[in-house]
Scaffold this motif. Sequence first.
Motif, PDB file in Angstrom:
ATOM      1  N   THR A   7       0.771  -1.259  -0.035  1.00  0.00           N
ATOM      2  CA  THR A   7       0.070   0.026   0.023  1.00  0.00           C
ATOM      3  C   THR A   7       0.857   1.151  -0.024  1.00  0.00           C
ATOM      4  N   THR A   8       0.334   2.337  -0.645  1.00  0.00           N
ATOM      5  CA  THR A   8       0.832   3.440  -0.558  1.00  0.00           C
ATOM      6  C   THR A   8       0.032   4.523   0.350  1.00  0.00           C
ATOM      7  N   PRO A   9       0.677   5.492   1.112  1.00  0.00           N
ATOM      8  CA  PRO A   9      -0.437   6.510   1.454  1.00  0.00           C
ATOM      9  C   PRO A   9      -1.224   6.928   0.491  1.00  0.00           C
ATOM     10  N   ILE A  10      -2.368   7.408   0.666  1.00  0.00           N
ATOM     11  CA  ILE A  10      -3.320   7.962  -0.360  1.00  0.00           C
ATOM     12  C   ILE A  10      -3.062   9.346  -0.239  1.00  0.00           C
ATOM     13  N   PHE A  11      -3.112   9.868  -1.325  1.00  0.00           N
ATOM     14  CA  PHE A  11      -2.573  11.206  -1.790  1.00  0.00           C
ATOM     15  C   PHE A  11      -3.676  12.155  -1.707  1.00  0.00           C
ATOM     16  N   TYR A  12      -3.404  13.367  -1.088  1.00  0.00           N
ATOM     17  CA  TYR A  12      -4.399  14.297  -0.664  1.00  0.00           C
ATOM     18  C   TYR A  12      -4.501  15.038  -2.130  1.00  0.00           C
ATOM     19  N   VAL A  13      -5.644  15.387  -2.490  1.00  0.00           N
ATOM     20  CA  VAL A  13      -6.087  15.879  -3.841  1.00  0.00           C
ATOM     21  C   VAL A  13      -5.883  17.143  -3.884  1.00  0.00           C
ATOM     22  N   ASN A  14      -5.684  17.998  -3.045  1.00  0.00           N
ATOM     23  CA  ASN A  14      -5.913  19.417  -2.873  1.00  0.00           C
ATOM     24  C   ASN A  14      -4.517  19.869  -3.602  1.00  0.00           C
ATOM     25  N   GLY A  15      -4.152  19.554  -4.696  1.00  0.00           N
ATOM     26  CA  GLY A  15      -2.922  19.709  -5.600  1.00  0.00           C
ATOM     27  C   GLY A  15      -2.465  18.879  -6.541  1.00  0.00           C
ATOM     28  N   ASP A  16      -1.557  19.433  -7.288  1.00  0.00           N
ATOM     29  CA  ASP A  16      -1.093  18.293  -8.281  1.00  0.00           C
ATOM     30  C   ASP A  16      -0.209  17.327  -7.632  1.00  0.00           C
ATOM     31  N   PRO A  17       0.062  16.142  -8.381  1.00  0.00           N
ATOM     32  CA  PRO A  17       1.179  15.170  -7.787  1.00  0.00           C
ATOM     33  C   PRO A  17       2.427  16.044  -8.158  1.00  0.00           C
ATOM     34  N   THR A  48      -6.693   7.900  -3.453  1.00  0.00           N
ATOM     35  CA  THR A  48      -6.380   9.627  -3.308  1.00  0.00           C
ATOM     36  C   THR A  48      -7.531   9.687  -1.928  1.00  0.00           C
ATOM     37  N   ASP A  49      -7.149  10.796  -1.223  1.00  0.00           N
ATOM     38  CA  ASP A  49      -7.892  11.165   0.241  1.00  0.00           C
ATOM     39  C   ASP A  49      -8.592  12.388  -0.321  1.00  0.00           C
ATOM     40  N   GLU A  50      -9.749  12.437  -0.192  1.00  0.00           N
ATOM     41  CA  GLU A  50     -10.783  13.292  -0.709  1.00  0.00           C
ATOM     42  C   GLU A  50     -11.552  13.968   0.136  1.00  0.00           C
ATOM     43  N   HIS A  51     -11.705  13.756   1.501  1.00  0.00           N
ATOM     44  CA  HIS A  51     -12.461  14.627   2.335  1.00  0.00           C
ATOM     45  C   HIS A  51     -11.568  15.656   3.255  1.00  0.00           C
ATOM     46  N   ALA A  74      -8.620  14.168  -8.606  1.00  0.00           N
ATOM     47  CA  ALA A  74      -8.419  12.815  -8.456  1.00  0.00           C
ATOM     48  C   ALA A  74      -7.918  12.369  -9.709  1.00  0.00           C
ATOM     49  N   SER A  75      -8.513  12.724 -10.851  1.00  0.00           N
ATOM     50  CA  SER A  75      -8.089  12.135 -12.226  1.00  0.00           C
ATOM     51  C   SER A  75      -6.587  12.642 -12.540  1.00  0.00           C
ATOM     52  N   ARG A  76      -6.112  13.608 -11.912  1.00  0.00           N
ATOM     53  CA  ARG A  76      -4.547  13.996 -12.351  1.00  0.00           C
ATOM     54  C   ARG A  76      -3.847  13.068 -11.528  1.00  0.00           C
ATOM     55  N   PHE A  77      -4.303  12.677 -10.331  1.00  0.00           N
ATOM     56  CA  PHE A  77      -3.390  11.578  -9.881  1.00  0.00           C
ATOM     57  C   PHE A  77      -3.351   9.988 -10.523  1.00  0.00           C
ATOM     58  N   VAL A 122     -10.523  21.297  22.662  1.00  0.00           N
ATOM     59  CA  VAL A 122      -9.933  22.738  22.388  1.00  0.00           C
ATOM     60  C   VAL A 122      -8.322  22.363  21.896  1.00  0.00           C
ATOM     61  N   GLY A 123      -7.892  22.453  20.687  1.00  0.00           N
ATOM     62  CA  GLY A 123      -6.602  22.060  20.308  1.00  0.00           C
ATOM     63  C   GLY A 123      -6.166  23.044  19.187  1.00  0.00           C
ATOM     64  N   LEU A 124      -4.857  23.150  18.896  1.00  0.00           N
ATOM     65  CA  LEU A 124      -4.326  23.666  17.956  1.00  0.00           C
ATOM     66  C   LEU A 124      -3.998  22.739  16.543  1.00  0.00           C
ATOM     67  N   TYR A 125      -4.759  23.389  15.662  1.00  0.00           N
ATOM     68  CA  TYR A 125      -4.900  22.612  14.310  1.00  0.00           C
ATOM     69  C   TYR A 125      -4.417  23.311  13.196  1.00  0.00           C
ATOM     70  N   CYS A 126      -3.696  22.325  12.349  1.00  0.00           N
ATOM     71  CA  CYS A 126      -3.147  22.796  11.193  1.00  0.00           C
ATOM     72  C   CYS A 126      -3.971  22.571  10.022  1.00  0.00           C
ATOM     73  N   VAL A 127      -4.771  23.345   9.172  1.00  0.00           N
ATOM     74  CA  VAL A 127      -5.490  23.027   8.194  1.00  0.00           C
ATOM     75  C   VAL A 127      -4.812  22.354   6.951  1.00  0.00           C
ATOM     76  N   ALA A 128      -3.559  22.838   6.607  1.00  0.00           N
ATOM     77  CA  ALA A 128      -2.985  21.816   5.563  1.00  0.00           C
ATOM     78  C   ALA A 128      -2.335  20.626   5.875  1.00  0.00           C
ATOM     79  N   CYS A 129      -2.229  20.403   7.181  1.00  0.00           N
ATOM     80  CA  CYS A 129      -1.892  19.099   7.756  1.00  0.00           C
ATOM     81  C   CYS A 129      -3.457  18.350   8.071  1.00  0.00           C
TER      82      CYS A 129
END
Length: 498
Positions: A7-17, A48-51, A74-77, A122-129
């Motif tokens: 398995t690979t990690p599934i890749f987040y689709v908010n950008g190009d490979p 792909t990770d899509e949520h 996702a089609s780009r991946f 209550v916590g410190l959250y990174c939207v990008a991560c």
Amino acid sequence: MSRFYMTTPIFYVNGDPHLGTAYAAINADAFARWHRLLGDEVLFLTGTDEHGLKIQQSADEHGVSPQAWVDHTASRFLGAWRELDISFDDFIRTTQERHHRTVQQFLTAIYENGFIEKGFYVGLYCVACEAYYEESELLEGSRCPVHERPVTEMSEENYFFKLSAFTDRLIELYESGAIRVTPEFRANEVLGFLRQGLKDISITRTSITWGVKVPWDDNHVFYVWYDALINYLTAIEYGEDTGRFAQWWPAVHHLLGKDIIRFHAVWWPAMCLAAGIDPPSQLLVTGWLLVDGAKMSKSSSNQIDPLSVVREMSSDTLRYYLLSSTSFGADGDVSLERLRASYNADLANDLGNLVSRTVALIVQKFGGKAPLVPSLDERNVTLMEFVSNGITAWNEFHPNVAIGAAMEMVRSSNSLLEHYEPWRRPVDDPESAWCLGTIREALRLAALLLSPAIPQAAHGVIERLGLSDLGPLEWRPGGEISELSRAEPLFPRLQKEK
């Protein structure tokens, strides 16, 4: 027959490979191809990770629905992986109905086993991560350690997973070797984290709707990381086909980047234990690809487009460079200049040139009729040491070492050619036949060892040698009687850029 589930990690689709994501997919593909060569039954999963919040925000910015946005991205991946010769057997998308069913079944099992409860977070959250961080993990100025962006304080009602209940069990699994990590020093890193003690973690959100619904509470969706990790079970039909699950789960090998080791080496095994299944037994952790010492990522401007490299040269050129230039698990500094130098030195000068010279000499001295492969003797038996070293390296997940062994075989074969000088000998000279028959078989075996890395070129070597297939991983005296003819260079030398 052995099974091998890659398995690979599934890749987040908010950008190009980019080259970093391609690096993970290429490593996993090489391991899958190697096990197919061994005759194993292989299942190779990527996707792909899509949520998550980033996807919802991006869709809003583009004025489309989240589903329409992820269908586009996702089609780009999918397209990129095909251009890179990624030989996946299954491509999962977390928006698929099969995945929603698996997530709900798996997390319901954890809930019913008493390891999920409601609370307020209550916590410190990174939207990008899409991840929460402790204050101690942040850079100066409350910035994410991965993306170097300010984190956001989040506060909402959540369901929590009782991660803390599994601290001692996880330590035992790593100390006993029941969960293996390659490279080994990453296991010590995980143990260090575990010995600090684990805290219960939030696994749902109420502030977004783009995700998998919590089946026992419609006001919540599962936090993206919990949804994503479960894809490894979706592909083998957890909860729906017990026989298929029992066949494949013990054979799983997760490949992941070092930046997501906490999720895969701590959260995921604990989730498996909580649901009543065995944790994954093998984690393969890659390092980062660096450009001038900085991690390559979607959020920075230091990306190298893998597809532009493929279109300028070939997928094999890129694959060879990424797999051979860095030890698996270590960080590697990459550049297009070094990629071109690697191509010219190894592929064009060493491998490609030897193939061309060997074929040309067989045509010149034997009218294109390839001499038979001689038996092993004291003059050529050492070539099989390179084969043995390459087999061991692939089996132990060291692609650069395996490729190095194959290329040493190529260079040793070239030394044989220079020593016997068949171009100086009479036509049909027996020493020429021995030399060229030996080199032809050595090139076949080198191509076999290189085929997980450069699948197209490996078959190009075989075709030029007049062989019908790659054959076995052993010396094959005699061999096929075939007609060879001169062909275009396998790896035309690249001209230096102006």
